[in-house]
Scaffold this active site. Structure first.
Site, mmCIF file in Angstrom:
data_model
loop_
_atom_site.group_PDB
_atom_site.id
_atom_site.type_symbol
_atom_site.label_atom_id
_atom_site.label_comp_id
_atom_site.label_asym_id
_atom_site.label_seq_id
_atom_site.Cartn_x
_atom_site.Cartn_y
_atom_site.Cartn_z
ATOM 1 C CG ASN A 9 -3.310 2.897 2.989
ATOM 2 O OD1 ASN A 9 -4.528 2.706 3.098
ATOM 3 N ND2 ASN A 9 -2.766 3.455 1.910
ATOM 4 C CE LYS A 11 -2.034 0.746 -0.447
ATOM 5 N NZ LYS A 11 -1.067 0.594 -1.523
ATOM 6 C CG HIS A 95 -1.918 6.506 -1.101
ATOM 7 N ND1 HIS A 95 -1.892 5.760 -2.255
ATOM 8 C CD2 HIS A 95 -1.207 5.813 -0.176
ATOM 9 C CE1 HIS A 95 -1.190 4.644 -2.022
ATOM 10 N NE2 HIS A 95 -0.770 4.656 -0.775
ATOM 11 C CD GLU A 97 -2.820 2.661 -3.972
ATOM 12 O OE1 GLU A 97 -3.734 2.672 -3.131
ATOM 13 O OE2 GLU A 97 -1.802 1.941 -3.866
ATOM 14 C CD GLU A 172 3.014 5.410 0.838
ATOM 15 O OE1 GLU A 172 3.053 4.339 1.417
ATOM 16 O OE2 GLU A 172 1.995 5.868 0.328
ATOM 17 N N GLY A 178 3.100 -1.727 -3.573
ATOM 18 C CA GLY A 178 2.364 -2.916 -4.000
ATOM 19 C C GLY A 178 3.099 -3.763 -5.014
ATOM 20 C CB SER A 217 7.312 -3.361 -1.075
ATOM 21 O OG SER A 217 6.487 -3.330 -2.226
#
Ligand code: 13P
Length: 255
Positions: A9, A11, A95, A97, A172, A178, A217
């Site tokens: 991904n 992003k 996701h 985010e 996730e 991140g 990560s």
């Protein structure tokens, strides 16, 4: 046997030049003997170019998001049909985010999941708890609610589970995204196994066959242990997927 899926991904990273360099780096090191499915999810503007650059490889292209609407006056949105038109196979929905920064609710994510299936795309349903939720012991409640929203969208559980099984789940944990802090293989395995047990309460076959990826990560240094877990069927990789050597090293571990 569930197939392994390694998905990058990207992003909102990259430029024409950096993407070309990344893809050249990846293409040079691909090994025809690998059997895992490989996927990259570039920013939407670059998807077509990436598809073309990868046309002579087994790597497929996915989107990071799509509209729950079919078409119309929805400025800035991209529909599943448009993704189809460009040969996109997969789409991430929900996701973390998108959920936290763009306020996507479980219900909206469920609508996106359903629309993706309807439009012939394979949705990757992203789920996971925040650090606060983990610490107060509600990880499984949160994850179940996120999965249930998709199942319940279809009215009855059996139909919902069959639909869910046409997609992929990516667990996730938000606190691992991140941050450089990855879930330990045991922590990840525990949640993956619990998700399967939960699905098995209604449909064992779905629990046995659905791919559940881990994300947060993941990198070359920890991929081996994570991918060795019985219920982890691949990875959804952010930062490490932007480096050809890292991404390739993970693909190699997946085999
Ligand atoms: P990182 O691998 O950078 O933690 O990101 C994970 C992720 O969000 C993939 O969707």
């Amino acid at each position: 046997m569930r197939k392994t899926l390694i998905a990058g991904n990207w992003k909102m990273h990259g430029s024409k030049a950096s993407i070309e360099a990344l893809l050249n780096g990846i293409k040079q090191q691909l090994d025809a003997a690998w059997t895992s499915d490989l996927l990259v999810c570039p920013p939407s503007l670059y998807m077509d170019g990436v598809s073309q650059q990868l046309s002579d490889t087994p790597i497929t292209v996915g989107a990071q998001n799509m509209s729950e609407q079919e078409q119309g006056a929805f400025t800035g949105e991209i529909s599943g049909d448009m993704l189809q038109d460009f040969g996109v196979d997969y789409v991430l929905v929900g996701h973390s985010e998108r959920r936290s920064l763009y306020h996507e609710s479980n219900e909206l994510v469920a609508r996106k999941f359903a629309k993706a299936l309807e439009q012939g795309l394979k949705p990757i349903l992203c789920i996971g708890e925040t650090l606060e939720e983990r610490e107060n012991g509600s990880t499984m409640d949160v994850v179940k609610q996120q999965v249930d929203a998709v199942i319940d969208f279809y009215g009855d559980r059996s139909t919902g589970l069959n639909k869910l099984a046409q997609g992929v789940i990516a667990y996730e944990p938000v606190w691992a995204i991140g941050t450089g802090v990855t879930a330990s293989p045991e922590q990840a395995q525990e949640v993956h196994a619990s998700i399967r047990r939960y699905l098995a309460e209604t449909k064992q076959t779905v629990a046995d066959t659905i791919q559940i990826l881990y994300g947060g990560s993941m990198k070359a240094a920890n991929a081996e242990q994570l991918l060795a877990q019985q219920d982890i069927d691949g990875g959804l990789i952010g930062g490490a997927s932007l480096k050809a050597d890292e991404f390739i090293a993970i693909c190699k571990i997946a085999g």
